[in-house]
Design a protein around this motif. Structure first.
Motif, mmCIF file in Angstrom:
data_model
loop_
_atom_site.group_PDB
_atom_site.id
_atom_site.type_symbol
_atom_site.label_atom_id
_atom_site.label_comp_id
_atom_site.label_asym_id
_atom_site.label_seq_id
_atom_site.Cartn_x
_atom_site.Cartn_y
_atom_site.Cartn_z
ATOM 1 N N ALA A 25 -55.552 59.787 -6.579
ATOM 2 C CA ALA A 25 -56.964 59.946 -6.223
ATOM 3 C C ALA A 25 -57.870 59.475 -7.356
ATOM 4 O O ALA A 25 -58.893 58.815 -7.115
ATOM 5 C CB ALA A 25 -57.249 61.412 -5.892
ATOM 6 N N GLU A 46 -65.422 66.626 1.792
ATOM 7 C CA GLU A 46 -64.072 66.130 2.027
ATOM 8 C C GLU A 46 -63.949 64.653 1.645
ATOM 9 O O GLU A 46 -64.587 63.775 2.242
ATOM 10 C CB GLU A 46 -63.707 66.308 3.506
ATOM 11 C CG GLU A 46 -62.276 65.929 3.860
ATOM 12 C CD GLU A 46 -61.255 66.956 3.375
ATOM 13 O OE1 GLU A 46 -60.055 66.651 3.400
ATOM 14 O OE2 GLU A 46 -61.662 68.075 2.990
ATOM 15 N N ASN A 47 -63.111 64.395 0.599
ATOM 16 C CA ASN A 47 -62.805 63.039 0.132
ATOM 17 C C ASN A 47 -64.049 62.236 -0.223
ATOM 18 O O ASN A 47 -64.065 60.999 -0.100
ATOM 19 C CB ASN A 47 -61.984 62.290 1.184
ATOM 20 C CG ASN A 47 -60.604 62.905 1.362
ATOM 21 O OD1 ASN A 47 -59.942 63.260 0.376
ATOM 22 N ND2 ASN A 47 -60.172 63.050 2.601
ATOM 23 N N HIS A 83 -58.048 67.039 -1.302
ATOM 24 C CA HIS A 83 -59.306 66.862 -0.581
ATOM 25 C C HIS A 83 -60.352 66.094 -1.392
ATOM 26 O O HIS A 83 -61.498 65.970 -0.946
ATOM 27 C CB HIS A 83 -59.861 68.222 -0.165
ATOM 28 C CG HIS A 83 -58.946 68.987 0.740
ATOM 29 N ND1 HIS A 83 -58.766 68.661 2.067
ATOM 30 C CD2 HIS A 83 -58.139 70.056 0.505
ATOM 31 C CE1 HIS A 83 -57.893 69.484 2.609
ATOM 32 N NE2 HIS A 83 -57.498 70.340 1.694
ATOM 33 N N GLY A 84 -59.959 65.618 -2.576
ATOM 34 C CA GLY A 84 -60.889 64.831 -3.380
ATOM 35 C C GLY A 84 -61.988 65.651 -4.027
ATOM 36 O O GLY A 84 -63.050 65.107 -4.357
#
Length: 628
Positions: A20, A160-161, A233-234
């Motif tokens: 990520a 989210e992300n 989930h970033g």
């Protein structure tokens, strides 16, 4: 380029976090070492970075030291559970021994099992340095939905992300934020007198100044900063990356930490053997850097590439990471100057082998190939210890654990085309005698030509443990000429190489007391044969006993597990010598005991189970005792 290593227990989310982070901004180029270490080269805000992802678990711990030696900082991934603190203990211990700046990333904050404060308190047990919580969570309906930065006092809500969204600090979180901020400032004031004066006078310190102090104390490895987020989930990734960007030191700090000489040009961390390519070594430039024309370690480099092992580079600048291809003279874990290499500090070396296996090729035709392949693997694998069995002469692999042995077996099959069989190393038993015996033996042989004659009277007696083999003579009147006495001693030594039970004989004294010789038929060979036969005959009458080796076992393990090992040592017929706190590692004990050598493998398994894979043991021979 700045480099950081990501560590943590197995299944804590290390690879997810690294992937990520490497996708935040820029292209990710990666290189894998033995399926244990993966290096990612990427850019963030136009700056080059390299993240080193090391597998979790004790079988991969040998790669952590070299990874830290290449790095400017470490990031330890922490599961959201206080009971996981001991799983992080080996990594916390290593970063403290290395003196490398460290960040904690409390992962999976979307589903924590316990309060953040309890998780940090559990981790603090294994840290000599204070852990400073840099964020506190924002909660909605008992769910963590964001975090508050305790220095800037800005609140961020997770998306989210996507990067977190800046929001106004909720009223319900203000008291908790102020309490945590006060704790952070108080911790930082221990390292800055001006900040301490401001707090005493109830002045609000400028935000910029607090950030500078936080960066300074982290770079000096005076405390450990902790951040929150969820790699899957970033969440919290941008804040962690910015902390690395502003607070992780430059590469020159790593060079000084690894005790590099002023003329050092590169440090090597890992090496691997790739089929159809050969040996590839991961190195980082130091000083004036490295070129393909630069001598390194007394020889030239074959070629240099980026981490994709395809894109050639002509020069590796100071701080950059690259691959050296077809440079077989380079070994991992070294600091190289143009003429020679010097090993990394002791903290970068692996623990002793956890299991020892005697290996042989599945097909006899591979005997020589296996020896060469194992020598090559020992050069590139920091956790592999290669030795030879003293009785059979077979190769003995010292591995960090079952998974490590499996990796070696698979690599031998895949890259070298060699299948092996492995079995435990047999215990090195010995024999001795329990009473004194005197015997006479005459060696006579006549078969045409010169004959053979030697007559000896020998006495054999036990000696104290650890004295080995001694030979003396009390011959009078030249019954055995002096030039033949050394031959008798040689024969006696040969007889003691294998006793009645098939083991070497120790702690025995042989005395040549009398004998006879023949002017024509006596010879060195005849007296050696007589001495050998006489000792063998005497051994069978001297009540031989079998001795087992007893090892001193020094176990290193978190203090909370010591009690579990006490009944284990007793159950293995060992003797507990005592245990004490390790003065150099918070939360760790050193447990000393004596243990029969045949129980070594069982102790390894029991220690791994009791300590959840965090402990290790160092064995050293202590003495032999009678086998009962």
């Amino acid at each position: 380029m700045r480099v950081f290593t990501v560590l943590g227990p197995a299944h804590s989310g290390k690879s997810t976090l690294v992937q990520a982070l490497s996708r935040l901004d820029g292209q990710d180029i990666s290189f894998t070492v033995s399926n244990v270490v993966k290096l990612h080269s990427f850019s963030y805000l136009d700056d080059p970075w390299c993240a080193i992802d090391v597998d979790g678990g004790s079988d991969s711990l040998a790669y952590v030291g070299p990874a830290l030696a290449l790095s400017d900082a470490a990031v330890i991934i922490v599961p959201p559970d206080p009971n996981a603190a001991e799983l992080c203990a080996p990594y916390l211990r290593l970063v403290e021994e290395a003196g490398i700046p460290c960040f904690l990333f409390l992962n999976r904050m979307d589903a924590p099992n316990e309060r953040i404060r309890d998780i940090v308190a559990a981790l603090q047990t294994y840290c000599r340095h204070s852990i400073a919580l840099r964020q506190v969570p924002l909660r909605e309906n008992d769910q963590i939905v964001g975090a508050v930065d305790l220095i800037s006092e800005r609140a961020w809500k997770y998306q989210e992300n996507h990067p977190s969204a800046l929001i106004e600090l909720p009223n319900a979180a203000q008291n908790r934020e102020q309490e945590a901020r006060a704790d952070l400032l108080e911790t930082l004031s221990d390292f800055d007198d001006h900040l301490l004066e401001q707090l005493i006078e109830d002045k609000r310190p400028p935000t910029k100044e607090v950030y500078e102090i936080a960066a300074q104390v982290l770079q000096n490895h005076q405390l450990i900063s902790a951040y929150l987020g969820s790699a899957l989930h970033g969440n919290g990734l941008t804040r962690l990356m910015k902390a690395l960007r502003h607070e992780a030191p430059e590469y020159s700090v790593a060079a000084d930490r690894d005790a590099a000489e002023p003329q050092a040009l590169a440090i090597t961390g890992f090496a691997d053997i790739k089929k159809h390519i050969g040996k590839i070594t991961v190195l980082r430039g130091l000083g004036d850097g490295v070129t393909t024309q630069t001598p390194l370690g007394g020889d030239s480099i074959g070629s240099l590439t980026e981490l994709d092992a395809k894109t050639p580079v002509q020069r590796v600048e100071a701080g950059q990471i690259a691959l050296a291809v077809k440079s077989d003279h380079l070994r991992p874990g070294q600091v190289y100057d143009p003429q020679s290499g010097h090993p990394l500090p002791d903290w970068a070396t692996s623990h002793p082998a956890g299991i020892r296996q005697r290996v042989s090729p599945a097909h006899d035709r591979d005997d020589v190939r296996l020896s060469n392949a194992l020598s090559r693997l020992a050069e590139i694998d920091p956790g592999l210890h290669l030795s030879q069995d003293e009785t059979t002469g077979q190769a003995v692999l010292g591995c960090q654990g079952p998974q490590h042995l499996r990796r070696i077996t698979e690599k031998l099959a895949k890259d070298f085309g060699i299948e092996i069989t492995a079995e435990p190393v047999a215990t090195a038993y010995r024999e001795t005698i329990s009473k004194a015996v005197e015997t006479q033996y005459r060696h006579r042989k006549q078969s045409g030509g010169a004959g053979q004659f030697a007559d000896v009277v020998i006495a054999i007696e036990p000696t104290p443990r650890g004295t080995g083999f001694a030979f003396s003579e009390t011959v009078k009147g030249g019954a055995v000429p002096k030039n033949y006495i050394p031959s008798v001693a040689t024969g006696a030594g040969e007889a003691l190489a294998r006793g009645p039970e098939g083991y070497p004989v120790v702690d025995v004294k042989v005395t040549l007391k009398d004998g006879k010789h023949h002017n024509v038929d006596s010879s060195d060979y005849a007296f050696r044969t007589a001495g050998k036969a006489a000792v063998r005959e005497a051994m069978s009458q001297a009540r031989p006993v079998t001795l087992q080796p007893v090892m001193r076992a020094e176990m290193h393990l978190p203090s909370k597990f010591v009690g579990d090992m006490v009944p284990t040592i007793s159950g293995l017929h060992g003797q507990i010598l005592g245990f004490e706190n390790n003065p150099d590692a918070a939360g760790w004990d050193i447990f000393n005991s004596l243990l029969p050598a045949g129980a070594q493998d069982e102790l390894h398994r029991a220690l791994a189970s009791a300590s959840r894979g965090t402990g290790w043991v160092e064995f050293s021979f202590d003495h032999y005792e009678e086998l009962r």
